[in-house]
Write an enzyme that holds these catalytic residues in place. Structure first.
Site, short mmCIF file in Angstrom:
data_model
loop_
_atom_site.label_atom_id
_atom_site.label_comp_id
_atom_site.label_asym_id
_atom_site.label_seq_id
_atom_site.Cartn_x
_atom_site.Cartn_y
_atom_site.Cartn_z
N HIS A 70 0.84 -1.19 0.00
CA HIS A 70 0.00 0.00 0.00
C HIS A 70 0.88 1.25 0.00
O HIS A 70 0.71 2.15 -0.82
CB HIS A 70 -0.94 0.00 1.20
CG HIS A 70 -1.63 1.32 1.41
ND1 HIS A 70 -2.60 1.77 0.55
CD2 HIS A 70 -1.47 2.29 2.34
CE1 HIS A 70 -3.02 2.97 0.95
NE2 HIS A 70 -2.34 3.31 2.04
N ASP A 120 7.49 20.85 -27.07
CA ASP A 120 7.67 19.55 -26.40
C ASP A 120 8.68 19.73 -25.28
O ASP A 120 9.14 20.85 -25.04
CB ASP A 120 8.12 18.47 -27.38
CG ASP A 120 7.64 17.08 -26.95
OD1 ASP A 120 7.64 16.81 -25.73
OD2 ASP A 120 7.25 16.28 -27.81
N TRP A 127 7.21 0.10 3.59
CA TRP A 127 7.65 0.88 2.43
C TRP A 127 9.01 1.50 2.67
O TRP A 127 9.71 1.87 1.75
CB TRP A 127 6.61 1.96 2.08
CG TRP A 127 6.80 3.27 2.79
CD1 TRP A 127 6.35 3.58 4.04
CD2 TRP A 127 7.49 4.42 2.32
NE1 TRP A 127 6.71 4.86 4.37
CE2 TRP A 127 7.42 5.40 3.32
CE3 TRP A 127 8.17 4.73 1.13
CZ2 TRP A 127 8.01 6.66 3.20
CZ3 TRP A 127 8.75 5.99 1.02
CH2 TRP A 127 8.66 6.94 2.05
N SER A 130 13.61 5.81 -13.60
CA SER A 130 12.55 6.53 -14.31
C SER A 130 12.43 7.96 -13.80
O SER A 130 12.41 8.92 -14.58
CB SER A 130 11.23 5.79 -14.12
OG SER A 130 10.15 6.61 -14.42
N SER A 131 12.40 8.12 -12.47
CA SER A 131 12.25 9.46 -11.89
C SER A 131 13.44 10.34 -12.21
O SER A 131 13.28 11.53 -12.52
CB SER A 131 12.10 9.37 -10.37
OG SER A 131 11.02 8.56 -10.05
N HIS A 147 12.75 12.26 3.45
CA HIS A 147 12.07 13.51 3.74
C HIS A 147 11.91 14.42 2.53
O HIS A 147 10.80 14.90 2.28
CB HIS A 147 12.61 14.25 4.95
CG HIS A 147 11.54 15.17 5.45
ND1 HIS A 147 10.53 14.74 6.26
CD2 HIS A 147 11.24 16.43 5.12
CE1 HIS A 147 9.66 15.72 6.43
NE2 HIS A 147 10.07 16.76 5.74
N GLU A 151 11.51 13.39 -0.27
CA GLU A 151 10.45 12.69 -0.99
C GLU A 151 9.06 13.20 -0.59
O GLU A 151 8.16 13.32 -1.43
CB GLU A 151 10.55 11.17 -0.72
CG GLU A 151 9.41 10.33 -1.26
CD GLU A 151 9.38 10.23 -2.78
OE1 GLU A 151 10.40 10.55 -3.42
OE2 GLU A 151 8.34 9.84 -3.32
N TYR A 176 8.30 16.19 0.14
CA TYR A 176 8.08 17.43 -0.62
C TYR A 176 7.93 17.14 -2.11
O TYR A 176 7.24 17.88 -2.82
CB TYR A 176 9.19 18.44 -0.33
CG TYR A 176 9.16 18.80 1.14
CD1 TYR A 176 8.10 19.54 1.64
CD2 TYR A 176 10.12 18.34 2.02
CE1 TYR A 176 8.00 19.83 2.98
CE2 TYR A 176 10.02 18.62 3.38
CZ TYR A 176 8.97 19.37 3.85
OH TYR A 176 8.88 19.62 5.18
N SER A 203 -2.28 26.29 -6.77
CA SER A 203 -1.90 27.68 -7.03
C SER A 203 -2.34 28.13 -8.42
O SER A 203 -2.34 29.32 -8.71
CB SER A 203 -0.38 27.87 -6.89
OG SER A 203 0.02 27.51 -5.60
N HIS A 254 14.36 13.86 11.87
CA HIS A 254 13.20 13.94 12.76
C HIS A 254 12.32 12.69 12.64
O HIS A 254 11.42 12.49 13.42
CB HIS A 254 12.39 15.23 12.52
CG HIS A 254 11.66 15.31 11.23
ND1 HIS A 254 11.40 16.49 10.60
CD2 HIS A 254 11.14 14.36 10.42
CE1 HIS A 254 10.75 16.27 9.48
NE2 HIS A 254 10.58 14.99 9.35
N HIS A 255 12.63 11.85 11.63
CA HIS A 255 11.94 10.56 11.56
C HIS A 255 12.55 9.57 12.54
O HIS A 255 12.08 8.45 12.66
CB HIS A 255 12.05 9.98 10.14
CG HIS A 255 11.31 10.80 9.12
ND1 HIS A 255 10.02 10.53 8.76
CD2 HIS A 255 11.68 11.88 8.41
CE1 HIS A 255 9.62 11.42 7.85
NE2 HIS A 255 10.61 12.25 7.62
N THR A 315 6.03 26.85 4.67
CA THR A 315 4.80 26.13 4.37
C THR A 315 3.59 26.93 4.82
O THR A 315 2.60 27.05 4.10
CB THR A 315 4.83 24.75 5.06
OG1 THR A 315 6.14 24.21 4.94
CG2 THR A 315 3.84 23.80 4.44
N LYS A 360 2.69 29.75 2.50
CA LYS A 360 1.90 29.34 1.34
C LYS A 360 0.41 29.31 1.69
O LYS A 360 -0.44 29.79 0.94
CB LYS A 360 2.35 27.96 0.85
CG LYS A 360 3.62 28.02 0.04
CD LYS A 360 3.89 26.70 -0.63
CE LYS A 360 5.06 26.80 -1.58
NZ LYS A 360 4.84 27.71 -2.71
N ARG A 367 1.33 1.41 14.94
CA ARG A 367 1.25 1.18 13.50
C ARG A 367 1.63 -0.26 13.20
O ARG A 367 2.31 -0.91 13.97
CB ARG A 367 2.31 2.02 12.77
CG ARG A 367 2.07 3.46 12.75
CD ARG A 367 3.32 4.15 12.21
NE ARG A 367 3.44 4.01 10.75
CZ ARG A 367 4.39 4.60 10.03
NH1 ARG A 367 5.31 5.33 10.61
NH2 ARG A 367 4.44 4.46 8.72
#
Lengths: 229, 638, 110
Positions: free
Chosen positions: B80, B109, B144, B174-175, B258, B260, B262, B273, B307-308, B333, B336, B455
């Site tokens: 998931h 293009d 994950w 790919s990314s 982290h 990731e 964002y 926006s 912080h994780h 943040t 925004k 969890r």
């Protein structure tokens, strides 16, 4: 792998006669973005090597002697003279690479009367591409020799943290050199079949940027892995 | 306008003007078609990941349920997370990068069209590679985040993790390939006059995201490579017995992980926006500050990863620094959020479906953001870490934020992509059921989490005060299933039944609305010369943009003699008629992508000691890939 | 990204590349620094000095910089490339330092 990905971008830019915002060629922007990404790739490898430095439980060690439980003696494993030689070889290949790029840029200019051998040689992109690729290949032979010697002395990827991190870091770099040698050989082949001229400056330029980057990574590895104790 | 657009769109829908055979999709290098492929594929994986969530929630509906086994449950929650992050949200964003960036900057293009096709095919094949094993109960089962040493051979001896390690390597390629492409496109393919500070906000946020991808994916590539070496070749990177540090993986993973976050949220920020100013009929409030705060988020995003890991005991100094950095990143943040609200302030608001999704993003992301600020304090985090409170937090950010932004984007740009509107009333049903379902699912998790529910547990005993909250969450999930089914029905049905949309159904301000819907293959018959941030409002409603800088001083020298002032293009031609050179369709990117995936597949055989087989497949695939690359690179683009 | 690199700019031979002689001089300097580094490695008194590691890192950084500025032409090329390279380099360097600090390979006393 990623080297190929960017090389893939390489010919997509047949659009360079088109309008671009900065007037620069797309491929050159892409290769610099790729090099930025590679900084982070090698940063992760180098950080891991340094994090595990001195944490191996069993030898052989890079700079110090190790005696195992059976009383077997393992000398410090790094061979500084050999690696200094291979470092010099890679540095020289970088010099040849800039000369190859310069040759492509100036080969169409008329030779002055009575030009010496050096002036003539400077206009031969084939010579310098050949020298660059060959010195890259010689570097790889040094690395193959080094890896074989280490395995004979009892250090493999499985032996200890040093073995795992050392072979992976230098192996990653070696894989980059291999891709570079393949790339340069392809350019040499193009040069021999149809000749590279000033209009091809860009495709030599991006190969050169990649090649020099691989060289500067080795400059860092040589100091952090081989010289610092 | 609609009277002109209608017949051409109808002609398009009946396939008269365009080549629409399956081979044309396999060989396409058109950024719009690749964007469409990304959209359909990513929506498919979104449904797969959602289905996995339904199974998870069903298992957790009541205490001591036996709906799935513990092992299956592990595979479900791992897949998931992996599916939603790598196969749904990132590629949904990529669908918009592909479709919108060239249109928004006035390009025909992307910089490297074939590399773009390559990125898509690698994503599709990588997605299949990592998803198929669950059908054989062999799916990755280590979470994950794949924490090593849990994921090393010693603790995960089966092939499950092999699929995860190799699959993520494939998806990373790919990314990365796409990121180099979009960086080059945004820097170098902008129309004359489109200076950086005139770029639409979606393009800006995408630009920041590409740099995050370029810098965040290498650390996980390396971490995965170490794990691959440990699993297949017996190295000791994560072998504690050999002196390895159990935190090495966690640090390398979160150095990626982290940024990731964002990567997942900034494209959604970009989409809303675009939506908010359009439906408030006002320019975006504080454009410059929005740009700088996006860059700031991207930059600070590399300094908060630990912080994780407050619970692992890094020491007071490290905890304090990462805590401070995390609180700091809340500032850009928050800026925004306030700018979006100020954009709506005293605007002529139209509550369309995309606008509702955009406003919901502001509300729900703010809830997720506030619980995020709570985690930034290590003492509070120690209570919350690894509980359902954290699950609630990041689902408010990703499902409340990213997915809502993406739905806003889909309903906003669907008319541009297909030439037809989504049904507004089905859209409203989707929005409200989704909104209620989402809050019913995730809000109770704050409570079960603070009451101590961990969890990743596959079941729990009754009488701990969690029963009601879990029941609510599960029913919320079922509501989300209904909402999503309505969306899918609307999405599929409106392609042929929706009301015809003209060039500019919403009164948009940016270049993509100046061309027909769906855009012709060449995008812009004449490249527009841009003189402000809101070129179409300058044209149609100049009073809206009176306060915006229109100076020519910073406009670029026009080196493209064909550029013309911004105008509406209503006629549809073929590129051939207009004499616009288009890239040749080619199957080579697919060939290279396929051989590369074959090369990775070979490594799977190492596990059973089938060294010769593994090497044959890997070297064969690698050789085919190199041959394909040579063939690709020596063939002209157009 | 700082500043706007979108200034139209014809790069074709607009910037002067250094001559062959400069390239040879750079190679000579790189060789000399490498010789000094290896020479220092064999002097036990130097290796024992607390300045050994910092000096070697500075020498290595100097070589790095010279190659990037002259051989990769960053000194002469479009400023966009400087931004594309130095941004990631700073983040990469900071990440290495932060990781070494977190794994106690760098000691900072307060």
């Amino acid at each position: 792998m990623s080297a190929h990905t960017t090389a893939a971008g390489h010919d997509d830019g047949h659009v360079h006669h088109h309008y671009t915002t900065t007037g620069l060629d797309n491929r050159k922007i892409a290769i610099w973005a790729f090099i930025g990404s590679e900084c982070m790739l090698f940063a992760s490898l180098i950080a891991t090597y340094l994090i595990y430095k001195g944490r191996s439980i069993v030898g052989p060690f890079p700079h110090t002697e190790y005696v195992n439980e059976a009383g077997q003696i393992f000398k410090p494993i790094l061979d500084i003279p050999v690696t200094s030689a291979s470092t010099f070889v890679l540095l020289m290949s970088s010099l040849f690479m800039v000369l190859a790029l310069q040759a492509v840029q100036i080969k169409h200019l008329p030779l002055p009367d009575g030009a010496g051998w050096w002036t003539r040689a400077q206009r031969s992109s084939q010579l310098w591409l050949f020298m660059t690729a060959s010195f890259g290949a010689i570097f790889l032979m040094f690395q193959a020799y080094e890896f074989t010697a280490f395995v004979h002395e009892g250090l493999t990827v499985k032996t200890n943290l040093f073995g795992s991190t050392f072979f992976t870091l230098t192996g990653f770099h070696g894989a980059h050199v291999t891709a570079g040698v393949l790339w340069l050989t392809s350019l040499l082949w193009i040069d021999r079949t149809r000749g590279l001229g000033p209009q091809d400056e860009l495709i030599v330029d991006i190969a050169a940027l990649y090649w020099h980057f691989v060289d500067v990574i080795w400059i860092v590895i040589f100091t952090l892995v081989y010289l610092i104790q | 306008m609609a009277s002109i657009a209608a017949p051409t769109t109808a002609a398009y829908a009946s396939g008269e003007n365009e080549n629409t055979g399956i081979w044309s999709w396999i060989t396409t290098v058109d950024h719009k078609r690749i964007g469409t492929l990304y959209l359909w594929t990513a929506l498919f994986f979104f449904l797969v990941g959602g289905f996995e969530a339904v199974l998870i929630r069903t298992q957790l509906m009541r205490p001591n349920m036996g709906f799935v086994s513990a092992e299956t449950y592990n595979q479900l929650f791992t897949m998931h997370g992996t599916t939603m992050v790598f196969l749904a949200i990132m590629p949904l964003s990529a669908a918009f990068f592909n479709y919108l960036i060239p249109l928004q900057i006035g390009a025909r293009d992307v910089a490297f069209p074939r590399l773009n096709a390559f990125s898509y095919w690698v994503y599709l094949l990588g997605g299949i590679f990592i998803t198929l094993p669950i059908l054989f109960k062999l799916a990755p089962n280590g979470g994950w985040f794949g924490y090593a040493p849990l994921t090393t051979n010693r603790f995960s001896p089966g092939p499950n993790i092999d699929f995860w390690v190799l699959g993520l390597q494939i998806l990373g390629i790919s990314s990365l390939a796409a990121a180099f492409n979009f960086i080059t496109t945004i820097i170098n393919m902008r129309a004359p006059g489109m200076s950086l500070m005139r770029m639409p906000m979606f393009t800006w946020m995408s630009f920041v995201v590409q740099f995050l991808v370029v810098l965040a994916f290498p650390p996980i590539t390396i971490a995965l490579f170490f794990l691959l070496m440990d699993r297949f070749f017996g190295t000791t990177f994560y072998a504690i017995a050999a002196g390895a540090d159990p935190l090495l993986w966690q640090h390398l993973f979160w150095v990626f992980g982290h940024p990731e976050v964002y990567i997942l949220i900034l494209p959604a920020f970009g989409l809303v926006s675009e939506v908010l100013p359009t439906f408030s009929k006002k320019p975006l409030f504080g454009y410059n500050v929005m740009v700088y705060s996006g860059i700031m988020i991207g930059f600070l995003g590399f300094g908060v990863w630990a912080h994780h890991m407050f619970a692992v005991g890094m020491g007071a100094v490290a905890d304090s620094i990462f805590s401070l950095m995390t609180m700091l990143i809340g500032i850009p943040t928050g800026v925004k959020i306030f700018n979006w609200i100020a954009t709506m302030w005293s605007g002529e608001i139209r509550f369309t479906v995309p606008m509702k999704f955009a406003i919901a993003l502001i509300a729900l992301f703010t809830i997720g953001g506030i619980s995020g600020v709570m985690h930034s304090s290590p003492p509070a985090d120690l209570q919350q870490t690894d509980t359902y409170f954290v699950v609630a937090h990041f689902h408010y950010v990703l499902f409340g934020g990213s997915i809502r932004g993406i739905f806003a984007g889909i309903s906003f740009y669907y008319p541009k992509m297909t030439g037809r509107h989504l049904d507004e009333s089905l859209g409203n049903w989707h929005f409200w059921l989704n909104f209620i379902g989402m809050n019913l699912t995730f809000f109770p998790m704050h409570f079960s989490g603070l009451l101590g529910m961990s969890r990743r547990i596959y079941t729990y005993d009754a009488g701990q005060g969690w029963d009601l909250f879990n029941m609510m969450a599960t029913w919320g999930t079922y509501l989300l299933v209904v909402a999503t089914a309505i969306f899918v029905w609307n999405f599929v049905r409106s392609r042929t039944r929706g009301a015809i949309a003209g060039n500019d159904p919403w009164g948009g301000a940016t270049l993509e609305w100046s061309i027909p819907s769906p855009p012709p293959e060449y995008n812009f018959a004449q490249i527009p010369e841009v003189t402000s941030r809101y070129p179409l409002w300058d044209l149609k409603a100049p009073e809206k943009t009176a306060g915006i800088d229109h100076s020519h001083a910073d406009a670029m020298t026009i080196t493209d003699a064909h550029a013309v002032p911004v105008h509406e293009e209503t006629e549809r031609h073929t590129a051939k008629e207009l004499g616009i050179p288009m890239p040749y369709p080619t199957v080579k990117p697919l060939v290279v992508a396929f051989s590369m995936v074959v090369m990775f597949c070979g490594l799977l055989f190492l596990r059973n000691g089938m060294f010769a087989v593994a090497m044959t497949i890997t070297i064969g695939g690698g050789a085919a890939m190199v041959a394909g690359l040579y063939s690709w690179l020596t063939a002209p683009l157009e | 990204m700082t500043g706007d690199p979108s200034v139209a700019h014809d790069t074709k031979h607009a910037h002067a590349h250094p001559s062959g002689a400069t390239y040879l001089k750079v190679a000579a300097i790189l060789t000399i620094i490498t010789v000094v580094e290896v020479w220092a490695y064999y002097i036990p008194a130097l290796v024992a000095s607390p300045l050994f590691n910092p000096s070697l890192i500075i020498l290595s950084a100097a070589k790095f910089l010279i190659v990037v500025l002259f051989y990769m032409h960053l000194k002469y090329d479009h400023k966009l490339f400087k931004v594309l390279f130095t941004g990631p380099l700073i983040i990469a360097g900071a990440t290495i330092v932060a990781l070494l600090f977190l794994f106690h390979q760098l000691k900072i006393s307060f």
